[in-house]
Design a protein around this motif. Structure first.
Motif, PDB file in Angstrom:
ATOM      1  N   HIS A 210       0.833  -1.203   0.000  1.00 25.39           N
ATOM      2  CA  HIS A 210       0.000   0.000   0.000  1.00 25.39           C
ATOM      3  C   HIS A 210       0.869   1.256   0.000  1.00 25.39           C
ATOM      4  O   HIS A 210       0.586   2.225  -0.718  1.00 25.39           O
ATOM      5  CB  HIS A 210      -0.911  -0.024   1.242  1.00 25.39           C
ATOM      6  N   LEU A 211       1.939   1.238   0.779  1.00 30.66           N
ATOM      7  CA  LEU A 211       2.791   2.418   0.886  1.00 30.66           C
ATOM      8  C   LEU A 211       3.773   2.536  -0.276  1.00 30.66           C
ATOM      9  O   LEU A 211       4.057   3.643  -0.755  1.00 30.66           O
ATOM     10  CB  LEU A 211       3.557   2.370   2.218  1.00 30.66           C
ATOM     11  N   TRP A 212       4.313   1.387  -0.726  1.00 36.32           N
ATOM     12  CA  TRP A 212       5.386   1.410  -1.715  1.00 36.32           C
ATOM     13  C   TRP A 212       4.868   1.257  -3.138  1.00 36.32           C
ATOM     14  O   TRP A 212       5.310   1.941  -4.063  1.00 36.32           O
ATOM     15  CB  TRP A 212       6.394   0.300  -1.395  1.00 36.32           C
ATOM     16  N   LEU A 213       3.905   0.330  -3.331  1.00 42.68           N
ATOM     17  CA  LEU A 213       3.423   0.026  -4.679  1.00 42.68           C
ATOM     18  C   LEU A 213       2.053   0.618  -4.960  1.00 42.68           C
ATOM     19  O   LEU A 213       1.470   0.342  -6.000  1.00 42.68           O
ATOM     20  CB  LEU A 213       3.371  -1.502  -4.877  1.00 42.68           C
ATOM     21  N   ALA A 214       1.517   1.395  -4.004  1.00 35.21           N
ATOM     22  CA  ALA A 214       0.221   2.072  -4.174  1.00 35.21           C
ATOM     23  C   ALA A 214      -0.916   1.072  -4.373  1.00 35.21           C
ATOM     24  O   ALA A 214      -1.902   1.379  -5.048  1.00 35.21           O
ATOM     25  CB  ALA A 214       0.272   3.057  -5.343  1.00 35.21           C
ATOM     26  N   GLU A 215      -0.795  -0.121  -3.796  1.00 33.38           N
ATOM     27  CA  GLU A 215      -1.880  -1.097  -3.845  1.00 33.38           C
ATOM     28  C   GLU A 215      -2.888  -0.785  -2.743  1.00 33.38           C
ATOM     29  O   GLU A 215      -2.523  -0.399  -1.630  1.00 33.38           O
ATOM     30  CB  GLU A 215      -1.337  -2.519  -3.689  1.00 33.38           C
ATOM     31  N   ARG A 216      -4.147  -1.001  -3.049  1.00 35.73           N
ATOM     32  CA  ARG A 216      -5.215  -0.653  -2.104  1.00 35.73           C
ATOM     33  C   ARG A 216      -5.362  -1.740  -1.037  1.00 35.73           C
ATOM     34  O   ARG A 216      -5.317  -2.922  -1.335  1.00 35.73           O
ATOM     35  CB  ARG A 216      -6.534  -0.487  -2.860  1.00 35.73           C
ATOM     36  N   MET A 217      -5.517  -1.320   0.208  1.00 34.99           N
ATOM     37  CA  MET A 217      -5.793  -2.252   1.304  1.00 34.99           C
ATOM     38  C   MET A 217      -7.291  -2.277   1.573  1.00 34.99           C
ATOM     39  O   MET A 217      -7.941  -1.227   1.622  1.00 34.99           O
ATOM     40  CB  MET A 217      -5.053  -1.838   2.585  1.00 34.99           C
ATOM     41  N   SER A 218      -7.822  -3.490   1.740  1.00 37.04           N
ATOM     42  CA  SER A 218      -9.242  -3.634   2.024  1.00 37.04           C
ATOM     43  C   SER A 218      -9.529  -3.328   3.493  1.00 37.04           C
ATOM     44  O   SER A 218      -8.619  -3.278   4.330  1.00 37.04           O
ATOM     45  CB  SER A 218      -9.704  -5.052   1.692  1.00 37.04           C
ATOM     46  N   VAL A 219     -10.804  -3.141   3.796  1.00 40.21           N
ATOM     47  CA  VAL A 219     -11.206  -2.909   5.178  1.00 40.21           C
ATOM     48  C   VAL A 219     -10.833  -4.113   6.042  1.00 40.21           C
ATOM     49  O   VAL A 219     -10.377  -3.972   7.187  1.00 40.21           O
ATOM     50  CB  VAL A 219     -12.724  -2.639   5.252  1.00 40.21           C
ATOM     51  N   ALA A 220     -11.013  -5.322   5.479  1.00 35.12           N
ATOM     52  CA  ALA A 220     -10.674  -6.537   6.228  1.00 35.12           C
ATOM     53  C   ALA A 220      -9.186  -6.573   6.573  1.00 35.12           C
ATOM     54  O   ALA A 220      -8.802  -7.027   7.660  1.00 35.12           O
ATOM     55  CB  ALA A 220     -11.062  -7.781   5.422  1.00 35.12           C
ATOM     56  N   GLN A 221      -8.341  -6.103   5.668  1.00 33.79           N
ATOM     57  CA  GLN A 221      -6.910  -6.089   5.945  1.00 33.79           C
ATOM     58  C   GLN A 221      -6.554  -5.072   7.032  1.00 33.79           C
ATOM     59  O   GLN A 221      -5.709  -5.333   7.878  1.00 33.79           O
ATOM     60  CB  GLN A 221      -6.126  -5.803   4.661  1.00 33.79           C
ATOM     61  N   TRP A 222      -7.207  -3.901   6.997  1.00 39.32           N
ATOM     62  CA  TRP A 222      -6.963  -2.925   8.062  1.00 39.32           C
ATOM     63  C   TRP A 222      -7.393  -3.477   9.414  1.00 39.32           C
ATOM     64  O   TRP A 222      -6.671  -3.348  10.413  1.00 39.32           O
ATOM     65  CB  TRP A 222      -7.724  -1.627   7.763  1.00 39.32           C
ATOM     66  N   LEU A 223      -8.570  -4.111   9.442  1.00 39.55           N
ATOM     67  CA  LEU A 223      -9.038  -4.706  10.698  1.00 39.55           C
ATOM     68  C   LEU A 223      -8.137  -5.860  11.125  1.00 39.55           C
ATOM     69  O   LEU A 223      -7.864  -6.040  12.321  1.00 39.55           O
ATOM     70  CB  LEU A 223     -10.481  -5.204  10.528  1.00 39.55           C
TER      71      LEU A 223
END
Length: 324
Positions: free
Chosen positions: A147-160
């Motif tokens: 997410h930080l380096w390759l600008a890939e999106r993180m899902s809500v499930a991943q944040w949780l």
């Protein structure tokens, strides 16, 4: 139904015996399909089992050699085997200096920084299960890095899942007070996690097409030279060459450095990276059970709850990612 309808349907209906006249599937092809399905199911589980044994084997060997000395033996053995296999099979070598450099960087991150952190943490008193728990955050930490380096999106499930995994680690830390050098042990474990995540992302971006034999051989050679320099600098004493050290070195060099990492790269090539992520959360629990059974390590109720919370968080987030 009218007679004309019956007649029309009968013209288009295949004879009753036509199904029996179809040629049966070739036995060899059917066996190959079953074997392929078995391999697809067993590779991730075998990878988790082999990866988990590395923590136990490392702790068995560390009383007989320093962390960098043990890693020099491990990587050196793996490098010799992989380079010999590359030469014997005529494997293709990287064609540009940039490709060699990228492989070297992956080795320094995924092998040297990762395992130096893990082995120093274990040598400084961190139980194998706790070390594995920190590394077990790898799927979510990799998602955060992407997410930080390759600008890939993180899902809500991943944040949780990231929050739940951190909460599980916190429960384990609370159960094992951070006195004396414990902070250094946890810090080394987190440094190892950083190396694994950075190496995974770097390899995904720059070394996806590497040959498994020569690419791994180059990585192991660079890693062996790097930790050998660290061993000569920080660990001047010679290892005691005990049976435990020799056996653990053979296991770590052949089974872990070659076997487990080769399985991981094979699964990535087969498109099974999601399967690795779904099972990666089992590593801490498997390693903790091995540590309890083979090394006599003990965990309190709070720490066991932390293992469950972290495993559930990482597992649910990984499964959500794979299905999404």
């Amino acid at each position: 139904m009218t007679t004309s309808t019956l007649t029309t349907a009968s013209l288009h209906r295949p004879p009753a015996s036509s199904a029996s006249t179809l040629p049966p599937a070739p036995p060899a092809a059917a066996r190959a399909d079953r074997l392929g399905a078995f391999v697809a199911l067993s590779l991730p589980a075998l990878f988790i089992l082999l990866w988990s044994t590395g923590y136990v084997a490392g702790k068995i060997a560390l009383p007989h050699a320093g962390p960098f000395t043990l890693l020099a033996l491990r990587f050196g053995l793996a490098a010799v085997v992989l380079l010999a296999v590359s030469a014997a099979t005529g494997a293709p070598w990287p064609k540009t200096a940039r490709a060699w450099m990228h492989l070297g960087v992956v080795g320094l991150l995924m092998q040297v920084l990762h395992f130096s952190g893990v082995y120093c943490a274990i040598a400084w008193g961190l139980p194998t299960g706790v070390a594995a728990l920190l590394i077990g955050m790898m799927p979510l930490a990799t998602a955060m890095g992407a997410h930080l380096w390759l600008a890939e999106r993180m899902s809500v499930a991943q944040w949780l899942g990231m929050l739940g995994g951190a909460a599980g680690v916190a429960l384990v830390i609370v159960d094992r007070p951070l006195g004396g050098g414990a902070w250094m042990a946890y810090g080394a474990g987190l440094l190892g996690l950083t190396g694994l995540v950075a190496g995974t992302l770097y390899q995904k971006r720059f070394c996806a097409g590497m040959d498994l034999r020569t690419g791994s051989g180059i990585q192991m050679t660079v890693s062996a030279l790097a930790v050998l320099a660290l061993a000569l600098w920080r660990e001047p004493g010679a290892p005691d060459w005990s049976v435990e050290l020799l056996g653990a070195t053979l296991w770590l060099g052949l089974v872990n450095s070659i076997g487990a990492f080769s399985l991981m790269f094979v699964m990535i090539r087969r498109g099974q990276a999601g399967a690795v992520a779904k099972l990666f959360y089992l590593i801490p629990g498997v390693s903790a059970l091995m540590g309890m059974g083979l090394l006599g390590e003990h965990f309190g109720a709070l720490a066991l709850a932390g293992f469950v919370v972290s495993a559930a968080s990482v597992g649910l987030a990984s499964m959500s990612r794979a299905s999404g």
